[in-house]
Every structure is written in C-alpha cells, then in structure tokens.
Design a protein around this motif. Structure first.
Motif, mmCIF file in Angstrom:
data_model
loop_
_atom_site.group_PDB
_atom_site.id
_atom_site.type_symbol
_atom_site.label_atom_id
_atom_site.label_comp_id
_atom_site.label_asym_id
_atom_site.label_seq_id
_atom_site.Cartn_x
_atom_site.Cartn_y
_atom_site.Cartn_z
ATOM 1 N N THR A 145 0.682 8.686 0.884
ATOM 2 C CA THR A 145 1.623 9.410 0.021
ATOM 3 C C THR A 145 2.926 8.625 -0.126
ATOM 4 O O THR A 145 3.960 9.196 -0.464
ATOM 5 C CB THR A 145 1.911 10.810 0.586
ATOM 6 O OG1 THR A 145 2.495 10.683 1.908
ATOM 7 C CG2 THR A 145 0.641 11.635 0.691
ATOM 8 N N GLY A 146 2.864 7.326 0.152
ATOM 9 C CA GLY A 146 4.033 6.485 -0.034
ATOM 10 C C GLY A 146 4.953 6.389 1.159
ATOM 11 O O GLY A 146 6.074 5.891 1.030
ATOM 12 N N VAL A 147 4.505 6.843 2.333
ATOM 13 C CA VAL A 147 5.353 6.852 3.531
ATOM 14 C C VAL A 147 4.763 5.922 4.584
ATOM 15 O O VAL A 147 3.565 6.000 4.888
ATOM 16 C CB VAL A 147 5.499 8.275 4.106
ATOM 17 C CG1 VAL A 147 6.377 8.261 5.350
ATOM 18 C CG2 VAL A 147 6.080 9.221 3.054
ATOM 19 N N ASN A 148 5.591 5.053 5.146
ATOM 20 C CA ASN A 148 5.193 4.159 6.233
ATOM 21 C C ASN A 148 5.744 4.682 7.554
ATOM 22 O O ASN A 148 6.955 4.891 7.686
ATOM 23 C CB ASN A 148 5.732 2.749 5.992
ATOM 24 C CG ASN A 148 5.076 2.062 4.821
ATOM 25 O OD1 ASN A 148 3.880 2.251 4.568
ATOM 26 N ND2 ASN A 148 5.839 1.260 4.087
ATOM 27 N N GLN A 155 0.103 4.309 7.397
ATOM 28 C CA GLN A 155 0.485 4.523 6.006
ATOM 29 C C GLN A 155 -0.239 5.767 5.519
ATOM 30 O O GLN A 155 -1.472 5.828 5.508
ATOM 31 C CB GLN A 155 0.144 3.280 5.185
ATOM 32 C CG GLN A 155 0.906 2.052 5.700
ATOM 33 C CD GLN A 155 0.615 0.777 4.948
ATOM 34 O OE1 GLN A 155 -0.501 0.257 5.008
ATOM 35 N NE2 GLN A 155 1.616 0.257 4.243
ATOM 36 N N ASP A 158 9.659 4.130 7.075
ATOM 37 C CA ASP A 158 10.352 5.363 6.690
ATOM 38 C C ASP A 158 10.568 6.298 7.872
ATOM 39 O O ASP A 158 11.595 6.979 7.947
ATOM 40 C CB ASP A 158 9.544 6.095 5.608
ATOM 41 C CG ASP A 158 9.319 5.243 4.390
ATOM 42 O OD1 ASP A 158 10.298 4.930 3.688
ATOM 43 O OD2 ASP A 158 8.145 4.860 4.139
ATOM 44 N N ASN A 185 0.825 -1.205 0.000
ATOM 45 C CA ASN A 185 0.000 0.000 0.000
ATOM 46 C C ASN A 185 0.858 1.253 0.000
ATOM 47 O O ASN A 185 1.632 1.491 0.924
ATOM 48 C CB ASN A 185 -0.914 0.012 1.235
ATOM 49 C CG ASN A 185 -1.736 1.284 1.331
ATOM 50 O OD1 ASN A 185 -2.169 1.835 0.325
ATOM 51 N ND2 ASN A 185 -1.949 1.747 2.554
ATOM 52 N N ARG A 186 0.716 2.068 -1.007
ATOM 53 C CA ARG A 186 1.434 3.335 -1.092
ATOM 54 C C ARG A 186 0.487 4.508 -1.345
ATOM 55 O O ARG A 186 0.918 5.657 -1.311
ATOM 56 C CB ARG A 186 2.473 3.304 -2.225
ATOM 57 C CG ARG A 186 3.377 2.097 -2.244
ATOM 58 C CD ARG A 186 4.334 2.085 -1.092
ATOM 59 N NE ARG A 186 5.397 3.082 -1.229
ATOM 60 C CZ ARG A 186 6.327 3.311 -0.296
ATOM 61 N NH1 ARG A 186 6.299 2.623 0.841
ATOM 62 N NH2 ARG A 186 7.261 4.212 -0.488
ATOM 63 N N SER A 187 -0.782 4.212 -1.630
ATOM 64 C CA SER A 187 -1.660 5.275 -2.118
ATOM 65 C C SER A 187 -2.866 5.559 -1.240
ATOM 66 O O SER A 187 -3.555 6.564 -1.462
ATOM 67 C CB SER A 187 -2.150 4.930 -3.529
ATOM 68 O OG SER A 187 -2.874 3.709 -3.513
ATOM 69 N N ASP A 238 9.517 14.162 3.489
ATOM 70 C CA ASP A 238 8.809 13.565 2.346
ATOM 71 C C ASP A 238 7.448 14.219 2.104
ATOM 72 O O ASP A 238 6.450 13.534 1.856
ATOM 73 C CB ASP A 238 8.634 12.056 2.552
ATOM 74 C CG ASP A 238 9.949 11.301 2.560
ATOM 75 O OD1 ASP A 238 10.901 11.776 1.901
ATOM 76 O OD2 ASP A 238 10.035 10.258 3.231
#
Length: 368
Positions: A107-110, A104, A146, A87-89, A210
């Motif tokens: 926006t692509g950040v964990n 999550q 991240d 999952n990134r979105s 980010d």
C-alpha cells in the motif's frame, strides 16, 4: 574483557521508576513490567546470583564462537534493489538479518523491524556477539523508511547508531512504534527530545498509520540494557493489517498462553516473521522459542506463510548458527506443515507472499 563490559554497563545503572505505571494493569509494576504468565518450569534457569548471572551472560558474549560456527556456509544473496527501491504495490518481505526485515505493505508503506545494522549486537564496538553475515541490504541502500517497529530494548533489537541514521534519512524521519518505556529511550537517545514521530504502545494498544492498523501484542520475554534495568521497559510482538494483507512480527518470545490469547483475537495472518534461533541451552526457551515451538505458533495463530528469523546472523545461543533451519525442517515434518508454509530466507532475499515467489540478485559468499 568481561570486566570492561561490566564497567561500561555500570555507567548507566540507576533505580527504576516506571513513569507509565498503571495499577489497574496486572503486567505493570511500579518499577517496570512483568509477563502475563509464569515461566515454563521445564525451562528453569540455573540459580545464579545477580553478579554471577551477568558474568555468565557476558562470558557468552565474549567466548569464541567456534562451537557455534555453521556446519555449512550460510550463503546470502545480493538484494534485488531495483525492485525494492520502487516497489509500492506488492506486499514483500526482505530479510536483512536477525530480526531486521524490510516489510513493504503493498500500500506504498515501507516498514523496518528491529533495525540493527552494526557489526556487533552489544554496548561495545570491540566485544559482544559479532555479526556473521553482513546486512542483506546496507542501511544506506534502503528505500525511504516510513515506519519502524521496535519490539524491545535488547541490543540485538534496539540499536543507537541504526536508529540515529534512520532519524536523519533523506525525506524525513520515520514514525517509530515502541513499547512503553522504549519511547522515553528513543526521545533521549535518538530524537533529541522530539516526540512527534514516536508512538508509545502498551499491550493490546492500537494505532493507525497511512491506512494500516498496528497493534502491540503481549508475549513472554523480558527487557534490559544494563544489569540494573531489568524489565524497566515493555516488550511485545506486532500485528499489522492493511487493505491487502496481515502481518505478524514476533519480536523475541518464549512459548506461553499469550499465543492462545492472541489467537482468540485474530482470525489468522497472511504472513509472519517468527524467531527460531537462540534456543540452546534449554533455559533460553523462556525467552526464545525452539523451531518446534515456532511451528506450533505458526499453526495456532493460523498463519498462511511464516519466515524464520533470529538465526544465522549473531551467535546469540549455544546452537550452531545454521542449526535452526535444520530443526525447523524436522518440526515441519512432525507437525504436518508444508515446506513452503514455514521456511527461511537468505540474507538479502525478498519473498512475495501473493505469488509465493522470491526475488534476489546473484548468490554471494558469507564474506561478501
């Protein structure tokens, strides 16, 4: 057992000097930090001497928790690893246990909050609050992290082994955001002196990572890892804002005027994780909020959806491990808050705020 714990803690005893001291800031002291507001007199802690106070706390850690056993089994679920791994979105919040969440951002950040994966929330492996539920996602099964948010230094929020494992994760270490003083602990105990991934924050400080804006917020609590370092490091909650959503992570807090101060600076939050456990005996509420107070915070911060945390994992308070969700339901009714506006997740369950939906695998028993 209590004497062994005291002996272990005594090894790290020392005199505190606050290297971040700023005389212009009222919450700073030469030795450490203090709250913005006085404690609630209704939650007055029984008067105990220094040694008696720590013996009382250690007895709470070591006393059999039969009286705190849940009235019904706390059933976790198998995490939806195929989803969270890629999952990134889509904004998603997965409860791992206690105050540990995988957030999550969409926006692509964990992001991982207060990561504690150990069997005990304690300085010792053989004594202290023992985990009742396994982590909802095993540390080794996490996607690459991240950012790590650390709210304060207590053992149920700050773990040596978990943070060392994250520091060594495949793909490189995460950025670790920490209140003043905790940054120095990380440098000494986790990163081997490397400060390149440590961001230290005072109350109201902001940083951008980010495309996210992250801010440390003042809340009413305290810190220590030994009997000799009370309030030597700062504590706080976090506010996080991205292009897609806003998130409030309470860490540990007692209800105070700090909530009104936060509300004055923010126009609500899309999602929050708020502590609802460890509120008995009543004097614990100078450090933790009851479910009723948690719902007040939800309303006063204008949060769209809140998830209750700090319950069902470690026996930190004297209430039963599943009492907090029961009292949360009553508090919602009394304060006119919808059931789907402030709720709890099962260990391993993922919540998707955009669709108000949940994802998980099959239900599992507490022993799994």
């Amino acid at each position: 057992m209590t004497s062994a714990l005291l002996a272990a803690l005594a090894v790290t005893g020392c005199t505190n000097i606050n290297p971040h001291y700023d005389a212009a800031k009222p919450h700073h002291t030469a030795e450490g930090f203090r709250n913005n507001y006085p404690p609630n007199p209704a939650y007055q802690r029984p008067e105990l001497g220094f040694i008696e106070g720590w013996i009382s706390r250690l007895k709470n850690w070591t006393t059999p928790s039969d009286s705190r056993e849940p009235s019904a089994p706390i059933l976790g679920v198998a995490p939806d690893l195929p989803f969270v791994s890629v999952n990134r979105s889509e904004p998603a919040l997965t409860w791992i246990g206690h105050a540990t969440f995988l957030y999550q951002t969409g926006t692509g950040v964990n992001i991982l909050t207060d990561p504690v994966f150990e069997e005990r929330a304690s300085p010792l492996s053989f004594a202290g609050p023992k985990r009742h539920q396994p982590p909802g996602i095993a540390l080794a099964a996490l996607p690459r992290i991240d950012v790590v948010l650390i709210s304060h230094s207590h053992y149920d929020h700050l773990s040596v082994d978990s943070l060392r494992a994250l520091w060594r994760q495949e793909g490189g270490p995460p950025v670790m955001l920490a209140p003043l003083g905790v940054d120095l602990w990380l440098e000494k105990n986790i990163t081997g002196g490397d400060r390149s991934k440590i961001v230290k924050l005072d109350w109201w400080d902001k940083t951008s990572i980010d495309g996210m804006e992250i801010q440390l917020l003042p809340v009413h609590h305290w810190s220590s890892r030994t009997p000799w370092d009370r309030n030597a490091t700062l504590w706080g909650a976090f506010a996080l804002k991205t292009a897609k959503s806003s998130f409030f992570f309470s860490g540990d807090l007692g209800y105070s005027k700090d909530i009104a101060d936060i509300a004055a600076r923010f126009n609500g939050f899309d999602l929050a994780a708020i502590g609802i456990g460890a509120y008995q005996p009543v004097w614990y509420r100078n450090s933790h909020v009851s479910p009723d107070e948690a719902v007040r915070i939800h309303r006063e911060l204008k949060i769209k959806r809140s998830v209750g945390m700090h319950w069902g994992t470690f026996p930190m308070g004297q209430e039963r491990l599943d009492q907090a969700p029961i009292d949360l339901a009553q508090a919602r009714r009394e304060q006119g808050v919808a059931d789907d506006a402030f709720f709890v997740l099962r260990h391993g369950e993922t919540y998707l705020p955009a669709s108000n939906a949940r994802r998980n695998g099959e239900q599992r028993s507490p022993s799994q």
